[in-house]
Design an enzyme around this catalytic site. Structure first.
Site, mmCIF file in Angstrom:
data_model
loop_
_atom_site.group_PDB
_atom_site.id
_atom_site.type_symbol
_atom_site.label_atom_id
_atom_site.label_comp_id
_atom_site.label_asym_id
_atom_site.label_seq_id
_atom_site.Cartn_x
_atom_site.Cartn_y
_atom_site.Cartn_z
ATOM 1 C CG HIS A 271 -3.853 -0.772 -2.258
ATOM 2 N ND1 HIS A 271 -4.531 0.430 -2.311
ATOM 3 C CD2 HIS A 271 -3.431 -0.907 -0.981
ATOM 4 C CE1 HIS A 271 -4.501 0.996 -1.123
ATOM 5 N NE2 HIS A 271 -3.849 0.203 -0.287
ATOM 6 C CE LYS B 105 -7.690 0.787 0.683
ATOM 7 N NZ LYS B 105 -6.910 -0.051 1.585
ATOM 8 C CB SER C 226 -0.975 -0.004 1.174
ATOM 9 O OG SER C 226 -0.302 -0.279 2.375
HETATM 10 C C1 LIG Z 1 -7.018 -0.293 2.996
HETATM 11 C C2 LIG Z 1 -6.391 -1.558 3.322
HETATM 12 C C3 LIG Z 1 -6.983 -2.439 4.236
HETATM 13 C C4 LIG Z 1 -8.181 -2.057 5.016
HETATM 14 O O1 LIG Z 1 -9.341 -2.088 4.274
HETATM 15 P P1 LIG Z 1 -10.592 -1.228 4.772
HETATM 16 O O2 LIG Z 1 -11.733 -1.815 4.082
HETATM 17 O O3 LIG Z 1 -10.319 0.171 4.395
HETATM 18 O O4 LIG Z 1 -10.651 -1.396 6.253
HETATM 19 C C5 LIG Z 1 -6.390 -3.655 4.437
HETATM 20 N N1 LIG Z 1 -5.257 -4.005 3.804
HETATM 21 C C6 LIG Z 1 -4.645 -3.175 2.938
HETATM 22 C C7 LIG Z 1 -3.405 -3.624 2.260
HETATM 23 C C8 LIG Z 1 -5.187 -1.920 2.688
HETATM 24 O O5 LIG Z 1 -4.563 -1.094 1.872
#
Ligand SMILES: *Cc1c(COP(=O)(O)O)cnc(C)c1O
Length: 630
Positions: A449, A480, A421
């Site tokens: 991602h 996302k 990320s």
């Molecule tokens: C954003 C993210 C999460 C968390 O997901 P949410 O639905 O926003 O809680 C978990 N793992 C990674 C790698 C992320 O980038």
């Protein structure tokens, strides 16, 4: 009962020591604690740990009530010295000046000075070594004993010393450069904590025991201090170095601000899309996770609105009670298909999915091998589990294999982001899965991602690697590229059944609301039927990297996350501010999200950005980075 004495040293230099008097029952636990203390001391790793365990006869042990504790905190060292002088004068008219002088010129020694007011002489047999007070402990439960607390240890020692025959008083100044505290103790006055008694950062310090040889001879006193076994009782456990938490919070916030690590919320006044406004300023968004612009897609919004009208605003219960409706079931089936697994399970967020899965799967016998750059939710899941966590070098499959081979374990899990990320790079999934198979480890990837971004049709890392490798568990988020909200886990039907029964963040939380579910369903439908969405995003990624390279920024990425590493927190903040003033919203990512001095601009792209916007941004970034690091 048993007496334990531990001394740890390195090249004959003392590192740490401690001693306890404990019951046979407490012995194994305390040994564990004491050994750990010896191994992990800030002064270094010991090359010798000397542990001495001796049985002691209960009848030999004297129980003494702890001295009463009071505090005397002045503004200045001088005031405290004056206070000591007054207390000494009450006990020993006459010798004050000698003692204060001794206190101010105390030599560096491991033990204490024994000063006789009758002869006005020091009476340690070895003046370099001094008197070492040993064989003492507090009669408190072993849970408390685990926390080394300087104050408790000092109180135990002072109580033993104060009860020595002929003893008048004890004076102590901490020799720890981090402390400015000390104490004055006597049977008459109790234990009076004093602060400050020296300058911060100074390692000046030590103890003086003041006794009267007309009451008891030095031999008897030394014998008592070094040999008599003492258990201190009635320690008031509520008397601790209490700190006001609100003050600590204030200090912590100030420190964050000073270090440019303070964070504040930005309030966006428009929906999540590339054109937004903040405080009435129009900005171009380059930091959204809505990579495919689905959060603002008319069909997705329509689906959410309709579901809300048809199904209501909330789900009304947890999944295992009354919260499951047919939207959950439909979405889970679509997710399983998307990720080529038998089954899937929704969680409220990606965060709770990671926390729930790892804590449910890893027990005491499990080792979790985790990439050093894994997302915080993976780290938290590991911590919440009972497993042992082994962190391997970022995306380094050699290091991972080396670590797998270097420890003995019965059950193991490999866990990694598939798209990282903060760096936007991609896991070596084929090798990762191969290691999993070779060593019988469960493989888990987090596709937060990756979904909607990598792979020919945006299905994630497995598709990116042309389905050469399929991990056991795929975790993801709907929040996302899919533009909604919620987390999910895709795996075999058996693993999913297990999680339904064991994952606490699934069990004890209210099910997702209908609008989020319907939005995600629509997004996946769009992903499946409109390949141009993903193609446009992937084109933008390639195009923008080329633009950056033309502007002499050596940046390469196959994902929507494009980091431009700057280094210092301050320079990164300054570059982000320059870009903000020019109308681009790009965050400076800093410690603790990334390692110190790897602060960066983190650009994320959307399918809706145009080539003109991307080319312009590349130029502006190049200038802002240059300016910030001048
Ligand atoms: C954003 C993210 C999460 C968390 O997901 P949410 O639905 O926003 O809680 C978990 N793992 C990674 C790698 C992320 O980038």
């Amino acid at each position: 009962m048993y007496s334990i004495k531990m001394r740890a040293s390195q090249n004959s230099r003392h590192i740490s020591g401690s001693e306890k008097i404990v019951t046979a029952q407490q012995l194994p636990d305390i040994l564990h604690t004491v050994t750990k203390r010896a191994l992990y001391h800030s002064l270094g790793q010991p090359d010798l740990i000397n542990l001495k365990i001796q049985p002691v006869d209960k009848a030999e042990i004297i129980c003494l009530p702890a001295l009463q504790v009071t505090e005397h905190f002045s503004q200045t060292i001088t005031e405290n010295m004056q206070f000591i002088r007054e207390k000494l004068a009450e006990l020993i008219p006459g010798c004050c000046d000698d003692i204060i002088q001794l206190l101010n010129n105390m030599p560096q020694m491991r033990g204490a000075i024994l000063y006789d007011v009758h002869t006005r002489q020091r009476c340690e047999k070895d003046l370099q070594r001094g008197i070492r007070v040993t064989y003492m402990d507090a009669e408190i439960d072993s849970g408390m004993l685990k926390n080394k607390n300087h104050f408790f240890e000092a109180l135990i020692l002072a109580t033993k010393v104060a009860h020595a025959p002929g003893m008048l008083a004890e004076l102590c100044i901490s020799d720890d450069p981090d402390y400015v505290t000390g104490y004055f103790a006597s049977l008459k006055h109790g234990y009076i904590r004093l602060s400050p008694v020296k300058e911060p950062g100074s390692s000046h310090g030590g103890r003086i025991f003041i006794f009267d040889s007309s009451e008891a001879d030095a031999e008897t006193v030394i014998n008592y201090l070094e040999k008599t076994k003492v258990l201190v009782t009635d320690i008031k456990t509520d008397f601790h170095q209490r700190e006001n938490i609100q003050d600590c919070i204030r200090t912590e916030l100030l420190q964050l601000k000073k270090a440019d690590l303070y964070r504040q919320l930005k309030i966006i006044e428009t929906q999540q899309q590339k054109n937004i406004t903040i405080a009435n300023q129009p900005l171009l968004m380059f930091s959204s996770n809505s990579y495919l612009n689905l959060a603002a897609h008319p069909a997705v919004k329509q689906a959410a609105a309709e579901a809300c009208l048809a199904w209501g605003a909330g789900s009304g219960g947890s999944r295992l009670t009354t919260g499951t409706n047919s939207l959950h079931v439909k979405l889970e089936a679509m997710l399983a298909e998307l990720k080529h697994t038998e089954s899937a399970l929704l969680f409220n967020t990606g965060y709770t999915a990671n926390v729930g899965v790892l804590s449910a799967l890893a027990d005491e016998d499990t080792v979790i091998f985790s990439d050093e750059y894994n997302h915080a939710s993976i780290i938290d899941g590991c911590r919440l589990s009972k497993g042992r966590i082994i962190v391997y070098k970022h995306n380094d499959m050699q290091d991972l294999e080396k670590k797998i081979n270097s420890i003995a374990f019965t059950k193991g899990i490999l866990v990694s982001d598939s798209v990282f990320s903060m760096d936007g790079d991609i896991l070596n999934l084929p090798k990762f899965v191969e290691l999993g198979r070779k060593y019988q480890l469960l493989t888990i990837i987090d596709e937060a991602h990756a979904t909607g971004v990598i792979g020919k049709t945006g299905k994630g890392a497995a598709e990116y690697y042309s389905y050469q490798a399929q991990p056991d568990i795929i975790i993801g988020t709907l929040s996302k590229a899919l533009g909604s909200e919620g987390g999910f886990v895709c795996a075999s039907a058996e693993i999913i059944e297990y999680l339904k029964n064991k994952a606490r963040s699934f069990i004890f939380s209210t099910a997702q609301n209908p609008a989020s579910l319907a939005a995600a369903i629509k997004s996946i439908e769009l992903l499946n039927t409109q390949p141009d969405l993903v193609q446009k995003l992937q084109h933008n990624i390639r195009y923008f990297c080329q633009c950056l390279q033309k502007n002499k920024l050596a940046v390469q990425s196959d994902t929507a996350i494009i980091p431009v590493i700057i280094g210092s927190e301050t320079a990164a903040l300054s570059a982000a501010q320059t870009l903000y003033d020019k109308g681009f919203l790009i965050p400076a990512i800093r410690y603790p999200t990334v390692a110190k001095n790897t602060a960066r601009l983190r650009i994320t792209l959307m399918s809706s950005h145009t080539e003109t916007e991307l080319a312009l941004l590349a130029r502006e970034i190049s200038q802002a980075v240059h300016k910030s690091t001048l």
